[in-house]
Design an enzyme around this catalytic site. Structure first.
Site, PDB file in Angstrom:
ATOM      1  N   HIS A 100      -4.571  -8.864   7.769  1.00 46.00           N
ATOM      2  CA  HIS A 100      -4.097  -8.489   6.434  1.00 46.00           C
ATOM      3  C   HIS A 100      -3.040  -7.396   6.486  1.00 46.00           C
ATOM      4  O   HIS A 100      -2.643  -6.849   5.460  1.00 46.00           O
ATOM      5  CB  HIS A 100      -5.282  -8.096   5.549  1.00 46.00           C
ATOM      6  CG  HIS A 100      -5.908  -9.285   4.891  1.00 46.00           C
ATOM      7  ND1 HIS A 100      -7.251  -9.570   4.973  1.00 46.00           N
ATOM      8  CD2 HIS A 100      -5.366 -10.293   4.184  1.00 46.00           C
ATOM      9  CE1 HIS A 100      -7.491 -10.696   4.320  1.00 46.00           C
ATOM     10  NE2 HIS A 100      -6.355 -11.149   3.831  1.00 46.00           N
ATOM     11  N   ASP A 165      -9.648  -1.648  -2.635  1.00 44.62           N
ATOM     12  CA  ASP A 165      -9.599  -2.480  -3.850  1.00 44.62           C
ATOM     13  C   ASP A 165     -10.004  -3.914  -3.550  1.00 44.62           C
ATOM     14  O   ASP A 165     -10.537  -4.615  -4.398  1.00 44.62           O
ATOM     15  CB  ASP A 165      -8.169  -2.515  -4.412  1.00 44.62           C
ATOM     16  CG  ASP A 165      -7.747  -1.176  -4.956  1.00 44.62           C
ATOM     17  OD1 ASP A 165      -8.614  -0.328  -5.208  1.00 44.62           O
ATOM     18  OD2 ASP A 165      -6.526  -0.982  -5.132  1.00 44.62           O
ATOM     19  N   GLU A 280      -8.069   5.051 -10.985  1.00 48.76           N
ATOM     20  CA  GLU A 280      -6.785   4.577 -10.463  1.00 48.76           C
ATOM     21  C   GLU A 280      -5.790   4.545 -11.616  1.00 48.76           C
ATOM     22  O   GLU A 280      -6.051   5.065 -12.703  1.00 48.76           O
ATOM     23  CB  GLU A 280      -6.918   3.184  -9.824  1.00 48.76           C
ATOM     24  CG  GLU A 280      -7.602   3.216  -8.463  1.00 48.76           C
ATOM     25  CD  GLU A 280      -7.300   1.995  -7.603  1.00 48.76           C
ATOM     26  OE1 GLU A 280      -6.498   1.127  -8.021  1.00 48.76           O
ATOM     27  OE2 GLU A 280      -7.887   1.892  -6.497  1.00 48.76           O
TER      28      GLU A 280
HETATM   29  P1  FAD Z   1      -5.700  -6.234  10.636  1.00 47.05           P
HETATM   30  O1  FAD Z   1      -4.522  -6.391   9.760  1.00 47.05           O
HETATM   31  O2  FAD Z   1      -6.128  -7.425  11.368  1.00 47.05           O
HETATM   32  O3  FAD Z   1      -5.477  -5.032  11.656  1.00 47.05           O
HETATM   33  C1  FAD Z   1      -4.884  -3.822  11.235  1.00 47.05           C
HETATM   34  C2  FAD Z   1      -4.630  -2.894  12.433  1.00 47.05           C
HETATM   35  O4  FAD Z   1      -5.864  -2.391  12.917  1.00 47.05           O
HETATM   36  C3  FAD Z   1      -3.966  -3.584  13.622  1.00 47.05           C
HETATM   37  O5  FAD Z   1      -3.190  -2.640  14.302  1.00 47.05           O
HETATM   38  C4  FAD Z   1      -5.141  -4.014  14.460  1.00 47.05           C
HETATM   39  O6  FAD Z   1      -4.807  -4.159  15.813  1.00 47.05           O
HETATM   40  C5  FAD Z   1      -6.110  -2.871  14.235  1.00 47.05           C
HETATM   41  N1  FAD Z   1      -7.497  -3.302  14.236  1.00 47.05           N
HETATM   42  C6  FAD Z   1      -8.067  -4.350  13.602  1.00 47.05           C
HETATM   43  N2  FAD Z   1      -9.387  -4.372  13.833  1.00 47.05           N
HETATM   44  C7  FAD Z   1      -9.653  -3.312  14.633  1.00 47.05           C
HETATM   45  C8  FAD Z   1     -10.828  -2.796  15.227  1.00 47.05           C
HETATM   46  N3  FAD Z   1     -12.008  -3.363  15.054  1.00 47.05           N
HETATM   47  N4  FAD Z   1     -10.716  -1.684  15.984  1.00 47.05           N
HETATM   48  C9  FAD Z   1      -9.536  -1.068  16.189  1.00 47.05           C
HETATM   49  N5  FAD Z   1      -8.392  -1.532  15.657  1.00 47.05           N
HETATM   50  C10 FAD Z   1      -8.449  -2.628  14.883  1.00 47.05           C
HETATM   51  N6  FAD Z   1      -6.114  -0.978   2.171  1.00 47.05           N
HETATM   52  C11 FAD Z   1      -6.666   0.068   1.576  1.00 47.05           C
HETATM   53  O7  FAD Z   1      -6.874   1.108   2.186  1.00 47.05           O
HETATM   54  N7  FAD Z   1      -7.015   0.002   0.253  1.00 47.05           N
HETATM   55  C12 FAD Z   1      -6.869  -1.118  -0.484  1.00 47.05           C
HETATM   56  O8  FAD Z   1      -7.211  -1.140  -1.652  1.00 47.05           O
HETATM   57  C13 FAD Z   1      -6.300  -2.254   0.147  1.00 47.05           C
HETATM   58  N8  FAD Z   1      -6.127  -3.395  -0.536  1.00 47.05           N
HETATM   59  C14 FAD Z   1      -5.609  -4.476   0.095  1.00 47.05           C
HETATM   60  C15 FAD Z   1      -5.465  -5.665  -0.613  1.00 47.05           C
HETATM   61  C16 FAD Z   1      -4.966  -6.787   0.007  1.00 47.05           C
HETATM   62  C17 FAD Z   1      -4.824  -8.060  -0.780  1.00 47.05           C
HETATM   63  C18 FAD Z   1      -4.568  -6.720   1.359  1.00 47.05           C
HETATM   64  C19 FAD Z   1      -3.993  -7.913   2.033  1.00 47.05           C
HETATM   65  C20 FAD Z   1      -4.680  -5.541   2.071  1.00 47.05           C
HETATM   66  C21 FAD Z   1      -5.198  -4.402   1.444  1.00 47.05           C
HETATM   67  N9  FAD Z   1      -5.346  -3.199   2.110  1.00 47.05           N
HETATM   68  C22 FAD Z   1      -5.910  -2.126   1.496  1.00 47.05           C
HETATM   69  C23 FAD Z   1      -4.798  -3.032   3.461  1.00 47.05           C
HETATM   70  C24 FAD Z   1      -5.819  -3.167   4.545  1.00 47.05           C
HETATM   71  O9  FAD Z   1      -6.611  -2.014   4.632  1.00 47.05           O
HETATM   72  C25 FAD Z   1      -5.091  -3.366   5.853  1.00 47.05           C
HETATM   73  O10 FAD Z   1      -4.457  -4.594   5.839  1.00 47.05           O
HETATM   74  C26 FAD Z   1      -5.970  -3.194   7.058  1.00 47.05           C
HETATM   75  O11 FAD Z   1      -5.152  -3.403   8.170  1.00 47.05           O
HETATM   76  C27 FAD Z   1      -7.191  -4.100   7.123  1.00 47.05           C
HETATM   77  O12 FAD Z   1      -6.879  -5.437   7.309  1.00 47.05           O
HETATM   78  P2  FAD Z   1      -7.564  -6.290   8.455  1.00 47.05           P
HETATM   79  O13 FAD Z   1      -9.007  -6.002   8.495  1.00 47.05           O
HETATM   80  O14 FAD Z   1      -7.127  -7.687   8.245  1.00 47.05           O
HETATM   81  O15 FAD Z   1      -6.895  -5.666   9.767  1.00 47.05           O
END
Ligand code: FAD
Length: 534
Positions: A100, A165, A280
């Site tokens: 994400h 969120d 918010e």
């Molecule tokens: P990824 O995108 O897969 O990874 C993000 C980063 O973290 C990469 O560098 C990855 O290598 C690393 N990573 C992933 N897993 C691990 C792990 N287990 N250990 C160490 N490193 C790791 N964020 C907020 O704070 N508040 C919000 O309200 C919010 N709303 C969102 C709404 C939407 C629709 C979307 C798409 C994103 C939102 N986000 C929000 C952002 C979100 O927190 C980030 O995208 C975050 O990266 C989590 O996504 P993911 O779990 O898919 O991680």
């Protein structure tokens, strides 16, 4: 033909042959698979998927990984990292939660992407969401989605306190950034709400850390952008869960009134302190398209109000503001509906919104927390979820939010064409953030704001136009001397990371920690902070 099985039981001792690896990464990965636990795929479908993300901007996502790794347990991840670490040319390894991210942060160009979801898919994965009722915490696997954490805890009448969120994000992914939402003003970001972590460092060491034990790694990993280790478990404190939520939206004709009221609501002092559990706000620069593109919002402002809202928007010079608040009640908590209604009464009397523009809904706690998922389903059905998302999220000090509003909401984004997205603006209390952790936030003032310009590039040309506007916003801040910190940051070069994101003291500490926990810069290269050799 392109998948190799590795079995967890043999992973603790890697064969000595890996110390003198074959020349190409693919050969090395094959050697790992031949001897040992887990599954590795090098086929085109798997690697193509692992090189995409929610941002959908191919120009920043970068090259494909050579392989995708599907671990069956944390020890598999440790073995993979040890193999890379022992190699003469260490290959990049990145954890991928749900992908994400918006700028290729979870990719591993030419290396190995670890499909974290795989940890939760093994036959007995029940222990990956384990609630301790007596201890009031949950042990959640790093791959687990927050929505599943919510449901697992609610069974026991308990809940985490700090959220994002959107709940279809992984525990490890949000803890690698900060994890923010409207509860952060009171409880801090999600990284301020962790007791303990299991982390596999860049050298393949499996470490349990907390503020008491290996505190430096604990602090490094929280907000650490995946640079110091892969989080495989987080112990998250729980509190009594409410059952329902009074969810309020109030419209404002100007930024000063909105932010003044938000700050009163998040303050620990004064008549409005403690009335809201969530605060918010948003900016409606193009309220008509917003109604069309955000089903969750339009249901809040029923059609019958369109004409009235349009009149207010005209009066306000085309830019409206919306304060969003929520008060929890019922369930295992001790707050009654009557108590909440009394609080709302006080709030509605005291706040300076445009009178008559009050919209209140009563929803379940789950409906409230998982609200963005409803919008996701509608956007998916309309075919506008899987489009590029050139998001820009900034933190800025309280004293400059009105300058920012004047220059950006009433300037750069004003008279924009269809918005397709949302612009969030809300304050947080700095005291709830921990400066020892890796997350970067404005340190000067007690209150800072987050502004999330969260847009979808739906039509041809939108992506370029929005990227140009993002650059214009950054330039505006530089010229106006508004110090901004990016959240979910993206910089193309190490020099920019050092100077523009971290600043001297923080950068030095970040580099020292990197040397200690991932000296060969194996982890999360998609963040573009470190390379090897540097
Ligand atoms: P990824 O995108 O897969 O990874 C993000 C980063 O973290 C990469 O560098 C990855 O290598 C690393 N990573 C992933 N897993 C691990 C792990 N287990 N250990 C160490 N490193 C790791 N964020 C907020 O704070 N508040 C919000 O309200 C919010 N709303 C969102 C709404 C939407 C629709 C979307 C798409 C994103 C939102 N986000 C929000 C952002 C979100 O927190 C980030 O995208 C975050 O990266 C989590 O996504 P993911 O779990 O898919 O991680």
């Amino acid at each position: 033909a392109h998948c190799f099985v590795l079995s967890c039981a043999f992973m603790s001792a890697l064969p000595p042959t890996l110390a003198s690896p074959p020349s190409s990464i693919v050969d090395e990965i094959r050697a790992l698979a031949d001897t040992t636990a887990g599954r590795i795929c090098t086929d085109a479908d798997a690697t193509a998927l692992a090189s995409t993300d929610f941002g959908g901007n191919v120009s920043v996502v970068g090259a494909r990984p050579a392989a995708v790794f599907y671990p069956s347990c944390p020890a598999d991840i440790a073995a993979l990292l040890r193999a890379s670490s022992a190699s003469a040319s260490p290959f990049p390894v990145s954890a991928r939660g749900c992908g994400h991210s918006t700028r290729g942060q979870a990719t591993a160009p030419g290396g190995v992407v670890v499909d974290m979801a795989s940890l939760g898919r093994v036959a007995d994965s029940s222990g990956r969401l384990a609630v301790s009722v007596d201890g009031r915490y949950i042990d959640a696997g790093g791959e687990q989605l927050w929505v599943d954490v919510l449901h697992a805890t609610l069974v026991h009448g308990l809940t985490p306190r700090s959220w994002t969120d959107y709940l279809h994000l992984t525990v490890g992914g949000t803890l690698s950034n900060a994890g923010i939402s409207g509860q952060a003003f009171r409880h801090g970001p999600q990284i301020s709400n962790v007791h303990e972590l299991d982390v596999v460092t860049g050298t393949g060491e499996m470490v349990t850390c907390s503020k008491e034990k290996h505190a430096d790694l604990f602090d490094a990993a929280l907000g650490g952008l995946g640079q110091f280790g892969i989080i495989t478990r987080a112990r998250i404190p729980l509190t009594l869960a409410p059952a329902r939520v009074r969810w309020v939206r109030l419209l404002y004709a100007n930024a000063a009134a909105l932010t003044g009221d938000q700050e009163r609501l998040i303050s620990e002092h004064g008549a409005l302190a403690g009335l809201m559990d969530y605060v918010e706000g948003s900016v409606l620069t193009d309220y008509q398209s917003l109604f069309a593109s955000r089903p969750s919002l339009s249901s809040f402002f029923p059609d019958a109000n369109d004409a009235r809202v349009a009149a207010l928007a005209n009066e306000a010079g085309g830019v409206l503001y919306c304060l969003e608040g929520a008060a929890y009640y019922g369930g295992a908590g001790d707050t009654s509906a009557a108590h909440v209604d009394k609080a709302l009464e006080v709030m509605l009397r005291e706040l300076r919104y445009a009178r008559g523009y009050t919209f209140v809904q009563d929803v379940s706690y789950v409906e409230f927390l998982d609200r963005v998922h409803g919008a996701e389903l509608k956007l998916r059905a309309a075919g506008i979820w899987d489009v590029p998302h050139p998001w820009l999220i900034l933190f800025l000090p309280r004293s400059r939010i009105l300058d920012f509003a004047a220059g950006v909401f009433h300037g750069v984004l004003r008279h924009d064409r269809a918005m397709h997205g949302t612009v969030l603006v809300y304050p947080m209390n700095r005291g709830k953030w921990d400066g020892g952790m890796s997350a970067v936030f404005p340190g000067e003032e007690e209150v800072f704001y987050t502004v999330g310009i969260l847009r979808s590039a739906v039509a041809d040309g939108d992506l370029r136009h929005m990227e140009e506007q993002n650059s214009e916003i950054t330039r505006f801040c530089e010229n106006a001397g508004i110090p901004c910190t990016q959240y979910l940051p993206y910089y193309a070069t190490q020099a920019e990371w050092a100077a523009r994101h971290f600043g001297p003291g923080r950068w030095d500490r970040f580099v020292q920690r990197k040397r200690k926990y991932d000296p060969k810069a194996i982890l999360s290269r998609g963040q573009r902070i470190f390379s090897y050799p540097s």
